[in-house]
Enzyme design. Structure first.
Site, short mmCIF file in Angstrom:
data_model
loop_
_atom_site.label_atom_id
_atom_site.label_comp_id
_atom_site.label_asym_id
_atom_site.label_seq_id
_atom_site.Cartn_x
_atom_site.Cartn_y
_atom_site.Cartn_z
N SER A 92 0.80 -1.24 0.00
CA SER A 92 0.00 0.00 0.00
C SER A 92 0.82 1.28 0.00
CB SER A 92 -0.94 0.02 1.20
OG SER A 92 -2.12 -0.64 0.85
N LYS A 145 0.42 3.42 -2.94
CA LYS A 145 -0.71 4.34 -3.14
C LYS A 145 -0.24 5.79 -3.18
CE LYS A 145 -4.02 1.07 -1.29
NZ LYS A 145 -4.52 0.33 -0.14
N TYR A 160 -3.33 -1.86 -10.45
CA TYR A 160 -3.28 -1.71 -8.98
C TYR A 160 -2.43 -2.83 -8.34
CZ TYR A 160 -4.72 -1.84 -4.12
OH TYR A 160 -4.69 -1.89 -2.74
N TYR A 164 -3.99 3.03 7.91
CA TYR A 164 -5.21 2.23 8.09
C TYR A 164 -6.06 2.85 9.21
CZ TYR A 164 -2.21 -0.89 5.41
OH TYR A 164 -1.37 -1.41 4.46
N VAL A 188 1.18 -3.63 3.94
CA VAL A 188 1.17 -4.91 4.65
C VAL A 188 2.43 -5.74 4.43
CG1 VAL A 188 -1.35 -5.11 4.82
CG2 VAL A 188 -0.18 -6.09 2.84
N1 GLU Z 1 -2.38 -5.57 -2.25
C1 GLU Z 1 -3.05 -5.37 -1.00
C2 GLU Z 1 -4.53 -5.24 -1.20
O1 GLU Z 1 -4.95 -4.48 -2.02
C3 GLU Z 1 -2.50 -4.13 -0.36
C4 GLU Z 1 -2.68 -4.25 1.06
C5 GLU Z 1 -1.98 -3.16 1.82
O2 GLU Z 1 -0.75 -3.03 1.85
O3 GLU Z 1 -2.74 -2.43 2.47
O4 GLU Z 1 -5.30 -5.91 -0.56
#
Ligand code: GLU
Length: 304
Positions: free
Chosen positions: A63, A66, A188, A240, A258
């Site tokens: 993530s 992002k 993504y 988060y 994660v």
């Molecule tokens: N590829 C993970 C998902 O989209 C990313 C999770 C993350 O790092 O928050 O579920």
């Protein structure tokens, strides 16, 4: 400031937090990463970089990706992005569907999965080859041509795509995705699969610490105003649903993934990346959070 001595001290002191969290196990490639890895790099806006531990080893940024895609999209379409995605903390898990339905397919912010899918959709609409554009962006601003997608991780994410596919389908049904759902998911999952080291990450995030200018590529990436906004989104949405605790304990804008990475920004001074794969319940690196809390305590530097 003796950053190297401080990083060495942090690496020493955080060891006793190991063994308390859980490595992400939703795909095999992440589940087999050794739990006791620890690396940390701090890059200053003046061009110095200090590292400790496994800071040169690549890991799955997940993530954290992002953020570069948000920087890319904001650079492409500017304020129009905020018509399709909000900028309030969600208070819900990063992959929650419930809130999206209540809010008519407009994700709360670009750091939860639904919001990141909208951002990826924008990048897809505004570039000829979105996967290449994201990779180039990361490579140029980290100053490292050897950054790649991890095709095993990307394929595995695609295989387990159902939650993200549900978010994408719902947004498509509400008119908030322009491109084909499978194309958006493909880009993504590739961006999530990027493998980078702490050193690369700290360097790539420097524009957010340097009023929008990359000292690595010697170019402006974002305007000063947009840099301020991206940092605000990180501060309020980057961890988060543990963002309040992180602001309380660390006091820096940051983004976690994660894979166990966290990158944090000290405006006008440095960006810092830490990697320790064991996660706490919200999905943030447990040892990484402790390391950053120690950093702001030992340096006396935070935005508050
Ligand atoms: N590829 C993970 C998902 O989209 C990313 C999770 C993350 O790092 O928050 O579920």
């Amino acid at each position: 400031m003796h950053y190297q001595a401080i990083l060495n001290q942090i690496a020493d002191r955080v060891r006793h937090f190991q063994g308390r969290g859980k490595v992400a196990d939703y795909i095999p490639a992440l589940a087999r990463v050794p739990a006791d890895k620890f690396g940390m790099s701090l890059a200053t806006v003046d061009g110095d970089c200090y590292s400790v531990g496994d800071a040169h080893e690549n890991f799955s940024i997940q993530s954290i990706s992002k953020v570069p895609s948000l920087m890319l999209a904001v650079g492409q379409i500017g304020g129009k992005l905020w018509e399709r995605v909000g900028r309030e903390p969600s208070g819900d898990p990063f992959n929650s569907l419930v809130q999206l339905e209540f809010e008519n397919g407009i994700p709360r912010n670009p750091m939860i999965n639904a919001g990141a899918l909208v951002v990826t959709d924008c990048v897809l609409s505004n570039t000829r080859d979105a996967k290449q554009a994201i990779l180039d962006f990361v490579r140029v601003f980290a100053g490292d041509k050897n950054i790649h997608y991890d095709s095993e991780v990307a394929a595995s994410e695609m295989e387990h795509r159902f939650g993200n596919a549900a978010l994408a389908n719902y947004m498509k049904s509400r008119g908030n995705l322009a491109n084909d759902i499978e194309d958006v998911l493909d880009v993504y999952f590739h961006q999530c699969s990027i493998a980078m080291s702490c050193r690369d990450l700290a360097r790539m995030f420097l524009p957010l610490a340097n009023k929008g200018v990359s000292p690595i590529a010697n170019t402006r990436v974002l305007s000063e105003a947009r840099t301020k906004r991206v940092n605000a989104v990180l501060l309020t949405c980057g961890l988060y649903d543990a963002v309040g605790n992180f602001a309380f304990r660390v006091g820096l804008p940051a983004k976690s993934g994660v894979g166990g990475g966290i990158v944090a920004i000290m405006p006008n001074e440095f960006s810092v990346a830490v990697w320790a794969p064991e996660l706490e319940e919200s999905g943030n690196s447990l040892v990484g959070t402790e390391a950053l809390a120690l950093l702001t305590t030992l340096t006396g530097k935070s935005i508050f």
